[in-house]
Design a protein around this motif. Sequence first.
Motif, PDB file in Angstrom:
ATOM      1  N   GLN A 148       0.676  -1.211   0.146  1.00  0.00           N
ATOM      2  CA  GLN A 148       0.081  -0.082   0.093  1.00  0.00           C
ATOM      3  C   GLN A 148       0.807   1.313  -0.046  1.00  0.00           C
ATOM      4  OE1 GLN A 148      -2.757  -0.438   3.342  1.00  0.00           O
ATOM      5  NE2 GLN A 148      -4.280  -1.462   2.237  1.00  0.00           N
ATOM      6  N   LYS A 149       2.272   1.077   0.087  1.00  0.00           N
ATOM      7  CA  LYS A 149       2.977   2.318   0.049  1.00  0.00           C
ATOM      8  C   LYS A 149       2.741   2.929  -1.445  1.00  0.00           C
ATOM      9  CE  LYS A 149       7.612   2.152  -0.700  1.00  0.00           C
ATOM     10  NZ  LYS A 149       7.565   3.050  -1.972  1.00  0.00           N
ATOM     11  N   VAL A 154      -1.631   0.922  -6.640  1.00  0.00           N
ATOM     12  CA  VAL A 154      -2.692  -0.353  -6.458  1.00  0.00           C
ATOM     13  C   VAL A 154      -3.852   0.084  -7.175  1.00  0.00           C
ATOM     14  CG1 VAL A 154      -3.686  -1.356  -4.532  1.00  0.00           C
ATOM     15  CG2 VAL A 154      -1.531  -1.002  -4.463  1.00  0.00           C
ATOM     16  N   ALA A 155      -4.469   1.272  -7.061  1.00  0.00           N
ATOM     17  CA  ALA A 155      -5.488   1.769  -7.569  1.00  0.00           C
ATOM     18  C   ALA A 155      -5.320   1.667  -9.151  1.00  0.00           C
ATOM     19  CB  ALA A 155      -5.809   3.521  -7.262  1.00  0.00           C
ATOM     20  N   GLU A 169      -7.329 -11.988  -8.111  1.00  0.00           N
ATOM     21  CA  GLU A 169      -7.629 -11.000  -7.159  1.00  0.00           C
ATOM     22  C   GLU A 169      -6.546 -10.417  -6.677  1.00  0.00           C
ATOM     23  OE1 GLU A 169      -8.757 -11.043  -2.254  1.00  0.00           O
ATOM     24  OE2 GLU A 169      -8.671 -12.996  -3.541  1.00  0.00           O
ATOM     25  N   ILE A 170      -6.478  -8.849  -6.453  1.00  0.00           N
ATOM     26  CA  ILE A 170      -5.636  -8.086  -6.017  1.00  0.00           C
ATOM     27  C   ILE A 170      -5.682  -8.057  -4.547  1.00  0.00           C
ATOM     28  CG2 ILE A 170      -4.526  -5.843  -6.211  1.00  0.00           C
ATOM     29  CD1 ILE A 170      -4.233  -7.283  -8.673  1.00  0.00           C
ATOM     30  N   VAL A 171      -4.314  -8.158  -3.868  1.00  0.00           N
ATOM     31  CA  VAL A 171      -4.351  -8.304  -2.418  1.00  0.00           C
ATOM     32  C   VAL A 171      -3.287  -7.075  -2.132  1.00  0.00           C
ATOM     33  CG1 VAL A 171      -3.811  -9.362  -0.425  1.00  0.00           C
ATOM     34  CG2 VAL A 171      -4.756 -10.711  -2.316  1.00  0.00           C
ATOM     35  N   ALA A 172      -3.822  -6.062  -1.493  1.00  0.00           N
ATOM     36  CA  ALA A 172      -2.917  -4.928  -1.077  1.00  0.00           C
ATOM     37  C   ALA A 172      -2.672  -5.079   0.678  1.00  0.00           C
ATOM     38  CB  ALA A 172      -3.643  -3.712  -1.216  1.00  0.00           C
ATOM     39  N   VAL A 278      -0.717   7.873   4.008  1.00  0.00           N
ATOM     40  CA  VAL A 278      -1.242   7.561   5.162  1.00  0.00           C
ATOM     41  C   VAL A 278      -2.962   7.518   5.178  1.00  0.00           C
ATOM     42  CG1 VAL A 278      -2.031   8.169   7.814  1.00  0.00           C
ATOM     43  CG2 VAL A 278       0.238   8.112   7.061  1.00  0.00           C
ATOM     44  N   LEU A 279      -3.657   6.567   5.310  1.00  0.00           N
ATOM     45  CA  LEU A 279      -4.996   6.471   5.374  1.00  0.00           C
ATOM     46  C   LEU A 279      -5.730   6.862   6.467  1.00  0.00           C
ATOM     47  CD1 LEU A 279      -7.438   5.487   3.359  1.00  0.00           C
ATOM     48  CD2 LEU A 279      -7.189   3.228   4.795  1.00  0.00           C
TER      49      LEU A 279
END
Length: 281
Positions: A148-149, A154-155, A169-172, A278-279
Amino acid sequence: MQILTTAAGLQAYTEQARSRGQRIGLVPTMGALHAGHLQLVQAARAECNEVVATVFVNPTQFNNPEDFRLYPRVPEADAELLAPAGCTALFVPSVAEIYPQPTVLKFDFGPLERVMEGAHRAGHFNGVATVVSKLFHLARPHRAYFGQKDWQQVAIVRQLVADLSFDLEIVARPTVREADGLAMSSRNRRLGPAARAAAPLLHQVLVAAAAQVRDGVAPAQVRAAAETALGQEPLIAPEYVEVADAQTLQPLETYVPGRAVVLCLAAHLGGVRLIDNVLVE
């Protein structure tokens, strides 16, 4: 762990695995592996029978030739790390193997790629989408693992999978950080001592910005405060700071109730470009 160097070899390996009913996890990397990469391999191993890691410094996603030239390459050390983490096959192709002829394919991900990394690195996501598509076709994984960095990447990859109907399937997985908060990155190897000492400020600024978002501070003020904080460190040259919708990646001027916010930045430290996010949910 098998080491594969040709596209035909990778295809044969994964086709045989599929014929045995094995589930395949793919971990695409550019090498110079760190604990963040190994976390992806371990996650794949926990969920799949076969784990294929790729190490390929993809020239088409670099808009800066010097950055491509200096990107760390330590293939032997990478191989030594992968097997204990659960990797069953390592794909290490040459550029000629991946690109037997110059690619002319062009992707357009619309608003997703016209902000942040896409706005500052012309052609970057076209190169990412091209190489990822090739790896998906060759390996035919059931799952592919990303960190996720690289939130925007990823999007983009999720959009690629949806648009081209890849059956996977995409796994983040969450960003892995050093003890001082610096996001692990292959590029960290290039930081000099002074730049490395200053680098944790990137995450500190994002954490402070996240607190402001939770307090309802307007996005424009959050951006300005983060830029000011980064600007106080002479070794850091900020490229962008963004407060964006976590799904659409579009910059926010006001908050939308119930929608997650992602805080993203890019900065140069001693000639090394780093990103982080950061989310805020």
